[in-house]
Design an enzyme around this catalytic site. Structure first.
Site, PDB file in Angstrom:
ATOM      1  CG  ASN A 150      -0.204  -0.105   2.518  1.00 47.28           C
ATOM      2  OD1 ASN A 150       0.612   0.748   2.854  1.00 47.28           O
ATOM      3  ND2 ASN A 150      -0.467  -1.162   3.278  1.00 47.28           N
TER       4      ASN A 150
ATOM      5  CG  ASP B  18      -6.771  -5.733   5.866  1.00 48.67           C
ATOM      6  OD1 ASP B  18      -6.271  -5.557   6.998  1.00 48.67           O
ATOM      7  OD2 ASP B  18      -7.485  -4.889   5.305  1.00 48.67           O
TER       8      ASP B  18
ATOM      9  N   PRO C 131      -2.549 -12.345  10.024  1.00 46.33           N
ATOM     10  CG  PRO C 131      -0.533 -12.615  11.155  1.00 46.33           C
ATOM     11  CD  PRO C 131      -1.175 -12.838   9.820  1.00 46.33           C
ATOM     12  CG  ASP C 132      -6.378  -7.727  13.798  1.00 46.72           C
ATOM     13  OD1 ASP C 132      -5.645  -6.901  14.374  1.00 46.72           O
ATOM     14  OD2 ASP C 132      -7.507  -7.463  13.360  1.00 46.72           O
TER      15      ASP C 132
ATOM     16  CE  LYS D 224      -9.021  -5.042  14.015  1.00 44.60           C
ATOM     17  NZ  LYS D 224      -7.963  -4.608  13.087  1.00 44.60           N
TER      18      LYS D 224
END
Length: 423
Positions: free
Chosen positions: A220, A289, A316-317, A352
């Site tokens: 990005n 993501d 993974p977050d 979250k």
């Protein structure tokens, strides 16, 4: 005037094929005006001779800890005091393991224990060794020590035939790193009485790159500017800062521990390891993501096909997983959105388990990604703060970072209220 005039650079060389590049590195450092002394481990001598480095540096090369002549004057202490900067290139997996555990079983590790100078590590190893959880754990531990800098590694073809992360940065790139270090002579001296004095802060910054094949990746437009500004502001507020960053051209102050990663999985591993020992975690990175399910080992050829399909799987977050740690640091997330910015940010905050979220509208090309300015809204988790959302109008990222660090210092437990303009 050369950029490194009057800088004393101690170059430590460990065992690895990249050691042959150190003759050119020494030449480039001297060309910039640096005084260079070389210390080699016994393994390094298998790849390049001390005589070569002596000829290039113009100084005797030290190879032995227990050298009777040198140690008559406590030579290892003398070198440790002489250096303005210690550069270990290549830094092998073995050396990383020994230095992080405080070994002093050769001259180079002894100097690293004795010096008060910053120590820059330029890792070089097989890509499997680099990704091994033990090596990653050692790197995460190194990241907790503020006097260590991590330069590299690069990604590309390796001497063993593998292709991946683990190549030592090229001599010109390492020279640029030294020049940047000297230029940011920095600088930001942590204050022992600042609002974050005694706090350990971990910040993620920049983009991640998700490999498709050896030459292509998904990414990005994040520049990392906001995360780096937050790191500088946190250090100014007295914190001990670890900055975990994806590929970016930003330069961190020398008193901030920087660990470079490429992919979301690498950032996830480094973040969880560092977060276990921190008070505050700020997830400012623009983490991909998704990543390709399969990474091609060779460059994918265009061929005659008019289209191609890439299967993606979820990464993974990072901030969500940090928020699940026990004990849990105080966790700040970012929400970069293009519409319904506040609504999506509030949902992410609750989903979250974060303590604070910083929302910004990246649909505006004049702010956010790649820009020097930003405008954000700070939203608190009511379970950890009674404060109402706070909108910070457009300003430079450095000014916003100072405001955000002040708000975080006010919001964390056991902190007295502070004036937002105090930084």
């Amino acid at each position: 005037m050369n950029k490194l005039d009057n800088k004393n650079i101690l170059l430590g060389i460990t065992g690895g094929i990249a050691a042959y590049k150190c003759a050119e590195l020494t030449r480039l450092l001297k060309k910039q005006g640096a005084n260079v002394q070389v210390v080699m481990t016994p393994a390094a001598e298998a790849f390049i001779t001390p005589l070569t480095l002596q000829a290039v540096s113009g100084n005797p090369v030290r190879t032995q800890l227990l050298d009777p002549t040198a140690e008559a004057g406590m030579g290892h202490i003398e070198l440790a005091r002489w250096a303005d900067l210690v550069v270990v290139a290549p830094a092998s997996a073995d050396f990383l393991a020994r230095v992080v555990h405080g070994f002093a079983n050769d001259l180079l590790t002894t100097i690293c224990l004795a010096t008060e100078a910053p120590i820059a590590l330029a890792p070089a190893m097989n890509q499997a060794m680099w990704h091994n959880p033990i090596t990653q754990a050692n790197l995460a531990k190194i990241a907790t020590y503020p006097h260590f800098l991590l330069w590299g590694p690069a990604t590309g073809e390796q001497a063993c035939g593998d292709n991946g992360q683990g190549r030592m940065l090229e001599p010109h790139a390492l020279t640029d790193c030294v020049v940047q270090w000297a230029g940011v002579s920095i600088t930001v001296t942590p204050s022992h009485s600042g609002p974050l004095a005694g706090k350990k802060v971990v910040i993620t910054a920049g983009p991640t790159r998700e490999a498709i094949d050896p030459v292509r990746y998904l990414s990005n437009q994040s520049s990392g500017k906001m995360g780096f500004a937050l790191a500088e502001a946190a250090a100014s507020a007295g914190a001990q800062v670890t900055l975990i960053c994806g590929p970016t051209q930003q330069v961190a102050p020398s008193n901030i521990t920087r660990i470079d990663v490429v992919s979301a999985q690498e950032m996830h591993a480094a973040s969880l390891d560092a977060a276990r020992q921190c008070d505050i975690f700020i997830g400012a990175a623009a983490v991909a993501d998704f990543r390709p399910h399969t990474v091609a080992k060779q460059k994918i050829k265009k061929g005659a096909a008019a289209s191609m399909q890439i299967e993606l799987i979820k990464n993974p977050d990072i901030v969500a997983d940090v928020a699940q740690l026990n004990p849990k640091p105080w966790v700040v997330g970012f929400a970069a959105e293009t519409h319904d910015v506040i609504g999506y940010a509030k949902s992410k905050l609750q989903r979250k388990g974060l303590d604070m979220i910083i929302a910004n509208d990246v649909s505006d090309p004049s702010i956010g990604f790649n820009g020097d300015n930003n405008a954000v809204t700070v939203i608190y988790n009511n379970a950890s703060s009674d404060a109402e959302p706070r909108s910070l109008p457009e300003n430079t990222k450095q000014a916003l970072a100072a405001q955000l660090i002040s708000l975080i210092a006010q919001a964390i437990p056991n902190r007295a209220p502070l004036n937002i303009t105090s930084l």
